[in-house]
Enzyme design. Structure first.
Site, mmCIF file in Angstrom:
data_model
loop_
_atom_site.group_PDB
_atom_site.id
_atom_site.type_symbol
_atom_site.label_atom_id
_atom_site.label_comp_id
_atom_site.label_asym_id
_atom_site.label_seq_id
_atom_site.Cartn_x
_atom_site.Cartn_y
_atom_site.Cartn_z
ATOM 1 N N TYR A 66 12.358 7.224 -3.770
ATOM 2 C CA TYR A 66 13.435 7.149 -2.794
ATOM 3 C C TYR A 66 13.499 8.490 -2.074
ATOM 4 C CZ TYR A 66 15.383 2.895 -4.947
ATOM 5 O OH TYR A 66 15.578 1.623 -5.422
ATOM 6 N N PHE A 225 19.850 -4.338 -1.251
ATOM 7 C CA PHE A 225 20.359 -4.720 0.071
ATOM 8 C C PHE A 225 21.540 -5.680 -0.082
ATOM 9 C CE2 PHE A 225 15.992 -3.840 2.063
ATOM 10 C CZ PHE A 225 16.396 -2.627 2.576
#
Length: 301
Positions: A66, A225
């Protein structure tokens, strides 16, 4: 190297971390606590994480890729030495390309390299939870899983989890080793498919079947998400109507729907705003009516 993952102090699994009264190593009850995912564009992460932990956020989702090489550093800077009940859920199997795209990192040597990177950057001696983030890229699923089972046997990983898998892969994994969590794309905007899933290399067969199997087996389900990509109100009249009825934002209704969809749902909305963090946390108090849940589910298909 400091560690919060010793056998004497680490929580047993993601659900026990998100529900302080739970002792179950699987995640069969709804998590009233918020789980956080690091947002990468912020100058002062300590304040955000301090706010999250005050609100009983005891699971943080991260991965060395990330950023890349950003999220773990921010977590360690903000929270180390870690609270005893904090679970840090990592992910192995992916990497970032120079053009900011995604690439598989699934060979046994690559998974080991990623594990060592997470241990080093998070200042841990053992990773609490590691998701195998699978991509169809030449390495067989069970070969990659066996590599993580080996790392667990070495004491580098406490609990294994999966990401981006279908129901058949989850079944195959469960025949080999305990699995405490699944992290797949899932939200009120598109269910678990559509253009967003293709863009994120997260398209799996029958997303609902994965959630249903996770629910039946008491396995935590972490929808990534969970708020889609910020366009929740687009052509979603049931979502807009529910938000108006409850005096809530579209994002809050989206999170409330996830909690209503399954008792094993463990939300991980990312944010760079303390105000949005508090707004996300408040969504747990929204009780959707059965008709609203069904209408939202219909729109998600």
């Amino acid at each position: 190297m400091g560690s919060t993952s010793s056998t004497s102090s680490a929580p047993s699994a993601p659900r026990s971390a998100c529900r302080r009264t739970s002792t179950s190593p699987t995640c069969a009850s709804r998590a009233p606590a918020r789980c956080s995912r690091p947002a990468l564009r912020r100058p002062r992460p300590r304040r955000r994480w301090a706010s999250a932990t005050r609100a009983s956020s005891t699971v943080t989702d991260t991965a060395w890729f990330y950023g890349p090489h950003v999220a773990n550093r921010l977590i360690a800077e903000a929270l180390w030495p870690y609270p005893r009940d904090l679970v840090i859920a990592c992910k192995l199997g992916g990497s970032r390309t120079p053009d900011k795209g995604w690439a598989p990192f699934l060979r046994p040597d690559e998974l080991r390299q990623g594990c060592e990177e997470d241990l080093r950057t998070l200042k841990l001696e053992r990773l609490d939870v590691v998701h195998l983030r699978f991509m169809n890229a030449g390495v067989p699923f069970l070969e990659a899983l066996d590599a993580l089972i080996g790392l667990k046997q070495e004491g580098k990983i406490r609990h294994l989890a999966l990401s981006n898998v279908d129901a058949a892969q989850l079944d195959a994994a469960l025949a080999r080793t305990p699995i405490v969590a699944v992290q797949n794309l899932f939200n009120v905007a598109c269910g678990g498919g559509g253009a967003l899933a293709k863009m994120a290399h997260a398209d799996v067969e029958s997303p609902e079947a994965v959630l249903d199997l996770s629910t039946a087996r008491g396995i935590a389900f972490l929808p990534f998400f969970p708020l889609a990509v910020g366009n929740l109100g687009t052509a979603k009249p049931a979502l807009a109507a529910a938000a108006e009825r409850h005096g809530a934002t579209h994002a809050q209704i989206a999170l409330a729907w996830l909690l209503a969809r399954s008792p094993v749902m463990l939300r991980i909305p990312g944010t760079s705003s303390v105000a949005h963090l508090e707004e996300n946390w408040a969504a747990r108090r929204i009780a959707l009516e059965p008709g609203e849940i069904a209408a939202l589910a219909q729109e998600a298909r």
